[in-house]
Design a protein around this motif. Structure first.
Motif, PDB file in Angstrom:
ATOM      1  N   VAL A  78       0.255   1.060   4.632  1.00 18.03           N
ATOM      2  CA  VAL A  78       0.914   1.219   3.344  1.00 18.03           C
ATOM      3  C   VAL A  78       0.256   2.370   2.575  1.00 18.03           C
ATOM      4  CG1 VAL A  78       1.522   0.083   1.179  1.00 18.03           C
ATOM      5  CG2 VAL A  78       1.433  -1.241   3.302  1.00 18.03           C
ATOM      6  N   TYR A  79       1.059   3.339   2.159  1.00 14.66           N
ATOM      7  CA  TYR A  79       0.587   4.469   1.362  1.00 14.66           C
ATOM      8  C   TYR A  79       1.053   4.285  -0.075  1.00 14.66           C
ATOM      9  CZ  TYR A  79      -0.195   6.656   5.911  1.00 14.66           C
ATOM     10  OH  TYR A  79      -0.619   6.914   7.197  1.00 14.66           O
ATOM     11  N   VAL A  80       0.161   4.516  -1.018  1.00 15.90           N
ATOM     12  CA  VAL A  80       0.471   4.307  -2.428  1.00 15.90           C
ATOM     13  C   VAL A  80       0.018   5.530  -3.223  1.00 15.90           C
ATOM     14  CG1 VAL A  80       0.045   2.888  -4.476  1.00 15.90           C
ATOM     15  CG2 VAL A  80       0.200   1.807  -2.216  1.00 15.90           C
ATOM     16  N   SER A  81       0.897   6.017  -4.078  1.00 18.57           N
ATOM     17  CA  SER A  81       0.505   7.058  -5.031  1.00 18.57           C
ATOM     18  C   SER A  81       0.322   6.422  -6.397  1.00 18.57           C
ATOM     19  CB  SER A  81       1.571   8.160  -5.106  1.00 18.57           C
ATOM     20  OG  SER A  81       2.804   7.641  -5.570  1.00 18.57           O
ATOM     21  N   ASP A  82      -0.735   6.825  -7.093  1.00 20.98           N
ATOM     22  CA  ASP A  82      -0.957   6.355  -8.458  1.00 20.98           C
ATOM     23  C   ASP A  82      -1.499   7.509  -9.292  1.00 20.98           C
ATOM     24  OD1 ASP A  82      -3.665   6.578  -7.832  1.00 20.98           O
ATOM     25  OD2 ASP A  82      -4.126   4.460  -8.133  1.00 20.98           O
ATOM     26  N   SER A  83      -1.923   7.220 -10.496  1.00 20.41           N
ATOM     27  CA  SER A  83      -2.367   8.286 -11.391  1.00 20.41           C
ATOM     28  C   SER A  83      -3.613   8.996 -10.886  1.00 20.41           C
ATOM     29  CB  SER A  83      -2.634   7.716 -12.792  1.00 20.41           C
ATOM     30  OG  SER A  83      -3.609   6.690 -12.738  1.00 20.41           O
ATOM     31  N   VAL A 126      -5.355  -0.054  -7.772  1.00 17.91           N
ATOM     32  CA  VAL A 126      -4.457   1.057  -8.082  1.00 17.91           C
ATOM     33  C   VAL A 126      -4.221   1.065  -9.589  1.00 17.91           C
ATOM     34  CG1 VAL A 126      -3.321   1.219  -5.836  1.00 17.91           C
ATOM     35  CG2 VAL A 126      -2.486  -0.438  -7.519  1.00 17.91           C
ATOM     36  N   HIS A 127      -3.992   2.251 -10.130  1.00 16.29           N
ATOM     37  CA  HIS A 127      -3.807   2.404 -11.574  1.00 16.29           C
ATOM     38  C   HIS A 127      -2.446   3.040 -11.816  1.00 16.29           C
ATOM     39  CE1 HIS A 127      -5.014   2.653 -15.741  1.00 16.29           C
ATOM     40  NE2 HIS A 127      -4.762   3.954 -15.762  1.00 16.29           N
ATOM     41  N   PHE A 128      -1.538   2.260 -12.388  1.00 18.90           N
ATOM     42  CA  PHE A 128      -0.148   2.691 -12.551  1.00 18.90           C
ATOM     43  C   PHE A 128       0.413   3.225 -11.231  1.00 18.90           C
ATOM     44  CE2 PHE A 128      -1.629   3.162 -17.036  1.00 18.90           C
ATOM     45  CZ  PHE A 128      -0.737   2.280 -17.628  1.00 18.90           C
ATOM     46  N   PRO A 129       0.531   2.376 -10.205  1.00 19.39           N
ATOM     47  CA  PRO A 129       1.119   2.843  -8.947  1.00 19.39           C
ATOM     48  C   PRO A 129       2.567   3.271  -9.140  1.00 19.39           C
ATOM     49  CG  PRO A 129       0.989   0.452  -8.978  1.00 19.39           C
ATOM     50  CD  PRO A 129       0.218   0.934 -10.175  1.00 19.39           C
ATOM     51  N   HIS A 130       2.895   4.443  -8.600  1.00 21.20           N
ATOM     52  CA  HIS A 130       4.238   5.004  -8.783  1.00 21.20           C
ATOM     53  C   HIS A 130       5.065   4.933  -7.513  1.00 21.20           C
ATOM     54  CE1 HIS A 130       2.856   6.492 -12.596  1.00 21.20           C
ATOM     55  NE2 HIS A 130       2.080   7.415 -12.086  1.00 21.20           N
ATOM     56  N   VAL A 170       6.181  -3.832  -3.177  1.00 21.15           N
ATOM     57  CA  VAL A 170       6.630  -3.398  -4.504  1.00 21.15           C
ATOM     58  C   VAL A 170       5.467  -2.770  -5.256  1.00 21.15           C
ATOM     59  CG1 VAL A 170       7.691  -4.107  -6.682  1.00 21.15           C
ATOM     60  CG2 VAL A 170       8.282  -5.310  -4.553  1.00 21.15           C
ATOM     61  N   ALA A 171       5.666  -1.558  -5.744  1.00 22.91           N
ATOM     62  CA  ALA A 171       4.702  -0.951  -6.657  1.00 22.91           C
ATOM     63  C   ALA A 171       4.953  -1.555  -8.040  1.00 22.91           C
ATOM     64  CB  ALA A 171       4.862   0.565  -6.684  1.00 22.91           C
ATOM     65  N   ASP A 172       4.148  -2.548  -8.385  1.00 24.47           N
ATOM     66  CA  ASP A 172       4.291  -3.308  -9.632  1.00 24.47           C
ATOM     67  C   ASP A 172       3.492  -2.570 -10.701  1.00 24.47           C
ATOM     68  OD1 ASP A 172       4.688  -5.267 -11.525  1.00 24.47           O
ATOM     69  OD2 ASP A 172       3.586  -6.834 -10.457  1.00 24.47           O
ATOM     70  N   THR A 173       4.104  -1.534 -11.234  1.00 24.45           N
ATOM     71  CA  THR A 173       3.390  -0.511 -12.008  1.00 24.45           C
ATOM     72  C   THR A 173       2.664  -1.084 -13.213  1.00 24.45           C
ATOM     73  OG1 THR A 173       5.062   1.078 -11.292  1.00 24.45           O
ATOM     74  CG2 THR A 173       3.653   1.725 -13.142  1.00 24.45           C
ATOM     75  N   SER A 206       8.371   0.112  -9.868  1.00 26.13           N
ATOM     76  CA  SER A 206       8.883   1.482  -9.778  1.00 26.13           C
ATOM     77  C   SER A 206       9.228   1.955  -8.383  1.00 26.13           C
ATOM     78  CB  SER A 206       7.881   2.455 -10.399  1.00 26.13           C
ATOM     79  OG  SER A 206       6.645   2.401  -9.720  1.00 26.13           O
ATOM     80  N   SER A 207       8.731   1.316  -7.343  1.00 25.41           N
ATOM     81  CA  SER A 207       8.989   1.822  -5.996  1.00 25.41           C
ATOM     82  C   SER A 207       8.941   0.676  -4.996  1.00 25.41           C
ATOM     83  CB  SER A 207       7.962   2.892  -5.632  1.00 25.41           C
ATOM     84  OG  SER A 207       8.311   3.532  -4.416  1.00 25.41           O
ATOM     85  N   LEU A 208       9.693   0.839  -3.875  1.00 27.42           N
ATOM     86  CA  LEU A 208       9.844  -0.212  -2.879  1.00 27.42           C
ATOM     87  C   LEU A 208       9.739   0.375  -1.476  1.00 27.42           C
ATOM     88  CD1 LEU A 208      13.129  -1.803  -4.332  1.00 27.42           C
ATOM     89  CD2 LEU A 208      10.787  -2.483  -4.885  1.00 27.42           C
ATOM     90  N   ALA A 209       9.266  -0.450  -0.529  1.00 31.05           N
ATOM     91  CA  ALA A 209       9.246  -0.047   0.877  1.00 31.05           C
ATOM     92  C   ALA A 209       9.180  -1.300   1.735  1.00 31.05           C
ATOM     93  CB  ALA A 209       8.053   0.865   1.172  1.00 31.05           C
TER      94      ALA A 209
END
Length: 292
Positions: A187-192, A173-177, A149-152, A137-140
């Protein structure tokens, strides 16, 4: 009060820049309306070195390339599974050579295009092995050209080298968006569950945010280390300091200019202007924070 003739007002309206579809309190609608260029559920954004804006039109399975003033210059990709195909794409990022990388979510891969729209061939396929994806869902990119890659669907982050070879992966991470990388390659990651910070090799950092999020999605980091988060379910953009404090929040749920409905992506340009993919309202808005 001087009242201008109606014809003067109409001419002035026609001469407004393309980006000023509507404006309020520092917010403008850059793209959206009832024409063929209106994105359906826009979910990703990027700005290139020349100031062109790239909008991931998720519902249309394409990208729209805009001029800095908001005029549509071209579209890239089409619905399909081939080398030029996209299915429900979401995230987007540029590598250091200017190549476009797209999270081709429903095709379970990372798609690549030149800025002229030439397909360069996808990376990955559906699966859970290194280099495979489920609903990415997301790349950086980091400063070395490595792709994160956020491999959701696999509840993990994958790190690929500049040629697409898997280097590392980690969970926690749980469902990284959303995913973003700062100038120090953190690296910053948003998830549920909220927002997390990792080293470039996946070690969880001693960093927490004071903000209370509602299923955040996209995020970006500026040159000063400030993090901007699309706080999706709260209908706002949150500004987080480099040490994790909530500094400001803008927007509220709704359809008016400056209001948001399920915002899914945010990027910041070199001048500090924010671009927001206002997914639920099928539009892109811009916002200039106070003092910029």
């Amino acid at each position: 009060m001087v009242r201008l003739p109606l014809v003067v007002l109409l001419i002035a309206r026609l001469l407004l820049p393309a980006s000023v579809l509507a404006e309020s309190g520092g917010w403008q609608i850059l793209l959206g309306g009832d024409d063929a260029n209106t994105p359906r559920m826009p979910s990703g954004l990027a700005v290139d070195a020349e100031g062109r804006i790239y909008v991931v039109d998720t519902g249309g399975s394409r990208l729209e390339q805009l001029s800095p003033s908001g005029r549509v210059l071209s579209t890239i990709g089409r619905l399909g599974t081939g080398d030029d195909g996209l299915r429900r794409p979401r995230g987007i990022a540029f590598d250091r050579n200017g190549t476009l990388f797209i999270a081709d979510t429903a095709n379970h891969r990372v798609q690549r295009f030149s800025t002229q729209g030439e397909p360069l061939g996808p990376w990955g396929s559906i699966g859970s092995d290194p280099g495979e994806f489920i609903l990415p869902s997301s790349l950086a990119f980091d400063s070395h050209g490595n792709l994160f890659v956020a491999d959701t669907g696999n509840h993990r982050i994958q790190k690929l080298d500049p040629d697409g070879r898997p280097l590392a992966q980690w969970g926690g991470v749980h469902f990284p968006h959303g995913i973003a990388v700062d100038a120090q390659d953190a690296v910053y990651v948003s998830d549920s569950a909220g927002l997390h910070k990792f080293s470039g090799s996946g070690e969880l950092q001693d960093w927490t945010s004071s903000a209370q999020f509602g299923d955040p999605y996209g995020l970006t980091v500026d040159a000063a280390g400030t993090v901007y988060v699309a706080d999706t379910d709260n209908g706002r953009i949150a500004m987080i300091s480099p040490t994790g404090e909530l500094q400001a929040a803008w927007g509220s749920e709704g359809k008016a200019v400056g209001q948001l409905k399920y915002p899914e992506a945010v990027v910041v340009d070199s001048q500090g202007m924010l671009y927001v993919a206002d997914r639920g309202n099928d539009r892109v808005q811009t916002f200039t924070p106070p003092g910029r």
